[in-house]
Motif scaffolding. Structure first.
Motif, mmCIF file in Angstrom:
data_model
loop_
_atom_site.group_PDB
_atom_site.id
_atom_site.type_symbol
_atom_site.label_atom_id
_atom_site.label_comp_id
_atom_site.label_asym_id
_atom_site.label_seq_id
_atom_site.Cartn_x
_atom_site.Cartn_y
_atom_site.Cartn_z
ATOM 1 N N SER A 570 47.262 53.177 38.100
ATOM 2 C CA SER A 570 47.140 51.778 38.496
ATOM 3 C C SER A 570 46.915 51.657 40.002
ATOM 4 C CB SER A 570 48.392 51.003 38.083
ATOM 5 O OG SER A 570 49.537 51.477 38.783
ATOM 6 N N TYR A 571 47.550 52.540 40.758
ATOM 7 C CA TYR A 571 47.366 52.525 42.217
ATOM 8 C C TYR A 571 45.957 52.988 42.580
ATOM 9 C CZ TYR A 571 48.895 52.851 47.105
ATOM 10 O OH TYR A 571 49.038 52.654 48.455
ATOM 11 N N LEU A 572 45.497 54.042 41.909
ATOM 12 C CA LEU A 572 44.199 54.617 42.250
ATOM 13 C C LEU A 572 43.031 53.788 41.727
ATOM 14 C CD1 LEU A 572 45.005 58.371 41.511
ATOM 15 C CD2 LEU A 572 44.876 57.267 43.748
ATOM 16 N N THR A 573 43.260 53.009 40.661
ATOM 17 C CA THR A 573 42.160 52.242 40.059
ATOM 18 C C THR A 573 41.573 51.255 41.052
ATOM 19 O OG1 THR A 573 43.025 52.480 37.822
ATOM 20 C CG2 THR A 573 41.549 50.620 38.239
ATOM 21 N N SER A 574 42.411 50.369 41.580
ATOM 22 C CA SER A 574 41.909 49.407 42.567
ATOM 23 C C SER A 574 41.746 50.064 43.935
ATOM 24 C CB SER A 574 42.847 48.205 42.665
ATOM 25 O OG SER A 574 44.178 48.634 42.924
ATOM 26 N N GLY A 575 42.549 51.087 44.223
ATOM 27 C CA GLY A 575 42.429 51.772 45.504
ATOM 28 C C GLY A 575 41.128 52.526 45.660
ATOM 29 N N SER A 576 40.467 52.871 44.534
ATOM 30 C CA SER A 576 39.204 53.609 44.624
ATOM 31 C C SER A 576 38.106 52.784 45.275
ATOM 32 C CB SER A 576 38.758 54.060 43.232
ATOM 33 O OG SER A 576 38.471 52.945 42.407
ATOM 34 N N SER A 577 38.318 51.468 45.424
ATOM 35 C CA SER A 577 37.322 50.649 46.127
ATOM 36 C C SER A 577 37.146 51.120 47.569
ATOM 37 C CB SER A 577 37.734 49.173 46.104
ATOM 38 O OG SER A 577 39.020 49.008 46.657
ATOM 39 N N ALA A 578 38.168 51.795 48.122
ATOM 40 C CA ALA A 578 38.055 52.331 49.484
ATOM 41 C C ALA A 578 36.978 53.402 49.566
ATOM 42 C CB ALA A 578 39.402 52.897 49.928
ATOM 43 N N LEU A 579 36.764 54.146 48.470
ATOM 44 C CA LEU A 579 35.695 55.147 48.457
ATOM 45 C C LEU A 579 34.339 54.479 48.615
ATOM 46 C CD1 LEU A 579 34.611 58.026 47.986
ATOM 47 C CD2 LEU A 579 34.724 57.552 45.524
ATOM 48 N N TYR A 580 34.130 53.367 47.900
ATOM 49 C CA TYR A 580 32.872 52.644 48.018
ATOM 50 C C TYR A 580 32.728 52.012 49.396
ATOM 51 C CZ TYR A 580 32.880 53.278 42.978
ATOM 52 O OH TYR A 580 32.905 53.832 41.721
ATOM 53 N N LEU A 581 33.842 51.600 49.981
ATOM 54 C CA LEU A 581 33.794 51.060 51.337
ATOM 55 C C LEU A 581 33.302 52.122 52.324
ATOM 56 C CD1 LEU A 581 36.432 48.777 53.002
ATOM 57 C CD2 LEU A 581 35.531 50.707 54.258
#
Length: 641
Positions: A570-581
């Protein structure tokens, strides 16, 4: 009993000392905003000079790092913490005006370039450096208008010079802007005859000044007409930058009365030619995300209502049917995850970021952190980060106690040190590179010491205070009991693979903010003003909703597949948006920026790595808490034997 009795007293002492340090440091770094200043005819107006900036190198330099004309004594202006970190170096200059008294063909100084001076000017012209000046807290701008533009736009600062051909020569030459035609706009008060400055513009010229005889204090220039409206024009021969070349620096100043009031004087500076595109993009993004959010919410509510009704109906009818779906893993869903203490640290740091960004955006939207208050935004973010350590300690301690952790002091120390240590290490390396380039952007030792004081003197104690309060609260009880033996997770479908679902989960949050991200990156790396904090607040709310919804949806699918390892996912799911950033930052670097120096590229990717890491903690924490609330809600809504 005596030992136990001292603990509340020690906590109170720690709080008092921390608050005292916070007030002291905040007071020492705070510089009040500039109040309206009334000028009367003949009053002296002193122009200040700021750093030299370039979008090609991203390395600021002091104005007097170039051999410009100097006053009798150089005086540094007081600067707040944010200005120092931005590389601002505000100093006095030899440009002094008299209010509402035009001056033409004023000679600032006369010099002959040596080889070193000529080389420095050429390097700065190659790197497209601009000169920044300030008058009554207004930055110097150069108005320009292209064929496609309806209204006038403004370039912040003026170029050191230009490269080009002259008089049909094939060889490209360097020309310096040595004549500045200033225009000071003022708003006049009819009752008091006082005036307030509402505009500071310039038109630069490169002029090869000529004079009769040897140079002395009474020398008059033959290339400059002090009786004309503009003492020089573009028809003059330009001034080349070469060794042993004589250069005379001059300026004009003209005063124009304006209808613009003092309170609105920044409006023209903040105008951008693409404002309409900005508005349209924000509204478009808002409508798409709201539409998707409504659909997701409707689907989730209908599906969950049907599931809960079905499970409860089976229990009431006492039908001995095998449980299926997300209810089947009720005995394992609240089992503490692997590396639970690290998860607590990341959640606590994310709460710290969330509080800092939320309060900063609110204050900025209310006008307290406008661009007129240079360095105010960065100073506010640093001080709020320090203060929000209280909530970081509290959040991490509450979660740690739920996981039945016993070493809360060690976990608190990790919360206070892990992210700042990573940040400080990267910042120290980048600062060393800037220092090696002899740039004014290098943070001085005194400021580095102040940052360490903020960290260990205020932030760390506040984290411990918050953690102590959180550890004294009753532990959060899960709605269902956890089995002693974990059940085996069945083989998952390809689309429920953790890596695939995590990467998919970051697309929507990034899509909600990437348009605004373009303007934020432009303000940072193209030296533009960012001021639409109201829209930024709306985008931040959209980001919260999007992170929460996409995490809840994917968490629901995961539990329906009988996979109960949702904590970290759950933490990594929305946190993965940082990779796209970070990937978008790389795309922006190669498509929008013209950085050529390796050091500048390292600085860009280093700072964007810090920003992406912080964005990962922010969005990951939002998704984690949304999923945590969701799982507690659904498992408390069904009857479990």
């Amino acid at each position: 009993m005596a030992v136990v009795g001292r603990r509340p007293h020690a906590i109170r002492m720690c709080v008092c000392v921390t608050l005292l340090l916070l007030v002291t440091v905040a007071h020492s770094f705070y510089l009040p905003g500039v109040a309206p200043q009334d000028f009367f005819k003949g009053d002296l107006l002193k122009v200040k000079v700021n750093k030299l900036t370039s979008i090609k190198t991203q390395l600021p330099y002091s104005y007097y790092s170039l051999p410009y004309c100097k006053p009798e004594k150089i005086v540094d202006s007081a600067e707040n913490l944010g200005e120092v970190l931005r590389g601002d170096r505000i100093e006095n200059s030899p440009y002094v005006f008299k209010m509402r008294e035009p001056q033409m063909c004023n000679i600032v100084c006369h010099m002959t370039l040596n080889a070193k001076d000529a080389k420095e000017f050429k390097e700065k012209i190659d790197d497209e450096y601009r000169v920044n000046m300030i008058l009554d807290n207004l930055p110097l701008v150069m108005p320009y208008k292209t064929a496609e533009m309806v209204s006038v736009a403004y370039q912040h600062g003026i170029d050191v010079g230009r490269k080009g051909h002259y008089a049909g020569r094939s060889e490209e030459k360097y020309f310096i802007y040595n004549h500045l035609a200033f225009t000071v706009k003022y708003h006049k008060d009819e009752e008091t005859a006082a005036a307030r400055i509402v505009g500071f513009e310039v038109q630069p010229f490169s002029v090869k000044h000529e004079h009769d005889g040897q140079w002395d204090d009474k020398t008059r220039l033959t290339t400059c007409d002090p009786h004309a409206k503009r003492s020089v024009t573009d028809s003059n021969s330009p001034q080349e930058v070469e060794e042993n070349k004589e250069i005379v620096f001059t300026y004009d100043v003209e005063f124009q009365e304006s209808e613009i009031k003092w309170a609105s004087r920044w409006d023209t500076y903040l105008y951008m030619a693409d404002d309409q595109i900005h508005w349209f993009s924000i509204v478009n993004s808002l409508m798409i995300v709201l539409f998707l959010s409504g659909m997701v919410a409707m689907i989730m509510l209908r599906t969950l209502y049907r599931d809960i009704s079905k499970y409860n109906q089976l229990e009431t009818q006492e039908e001995a049917q095998e449980e299926t779906g997300w209810k089947l893993v009720h005995g394992d869903v609240f089992r503490p995850p692997m590396n639970s203490d690290l998860l607590c640290v990341y959640v606590g740091t994310g709460v710290q970021f969330f509080g800092m960004i939320l309060v900063t955006i609110i204050f900025a939207a209310l006008g307290f952190l406008s661009p007129s208050n240079r360095g105010g935004l960065m100073t506010a973010m640093l001080l709020l980060w320090v203060f929000m350590g209280l909530f970081a300690g509290y959040a991490s301690a509450r979660l740690y106690k739920m996981f039945k952790g016993t070493e809360w002091k060690k976990m608190t120390l990790k919360t206070a040190l892990i992210f700042p240590a990573i940040l400080f290490a990267i910042f120290f390396v980048l600062n060393a590179l800037i220092w090696g380039e002899e740039s004014s952007g290098a943070v001085p030792f005194g400021t580095m010491f102040a940052l360490v004081v903020l960290w260990f003197g205020i932030s760390v104690p506040l984290v411990f205070v918050g953690s102590y309060v959180g550890s004294k609260k009753p532990a959060i009880e899960p709605p269902v009991k956890t089995n002693k033996i974990p059940r085996q997770i069945p083989e998952q479908a390809w689309y429920m693979n953790p890596i695939f679902s995590i990467l998919i989960g970051g697309v929507l949050p990034f899509g909600a903010v990437f348009i605004e991200l373009f303007f934020i990156l432009s303000s940072i790396w193209l030296h533009q003003f960012y001021y639409i904090f109201g829209f930024l607040f709306v985008v931040f709310l959209i980001l919260i909703v999007t992170c929460a919804e996409i995490t809840v949806v994917l968490c629901y699918f995961q539990l329906c597949s009988e996979d109960y390892l949702w904590w970290w996912r759950s933490y990594l799911t929305s946190g993965s948006s940082a990779l796209y950033l970070f990937l978008y930052a790389a795309f922006y670097f190669f498509t929008r920026l013209n950085i050529t120096k390796p050091v500048s590229g390292v600085l860009y990717f280093g700072y964007m790595l810090i920003g992406s890491y912080a964005f990962f903690m922010l969005t990951g924490t939002i998704g984690f808490y949304a999923c945590f609330w969701f799982t507690r809600l659904i498992y408390s809504s069904v009857k479990i034997d």
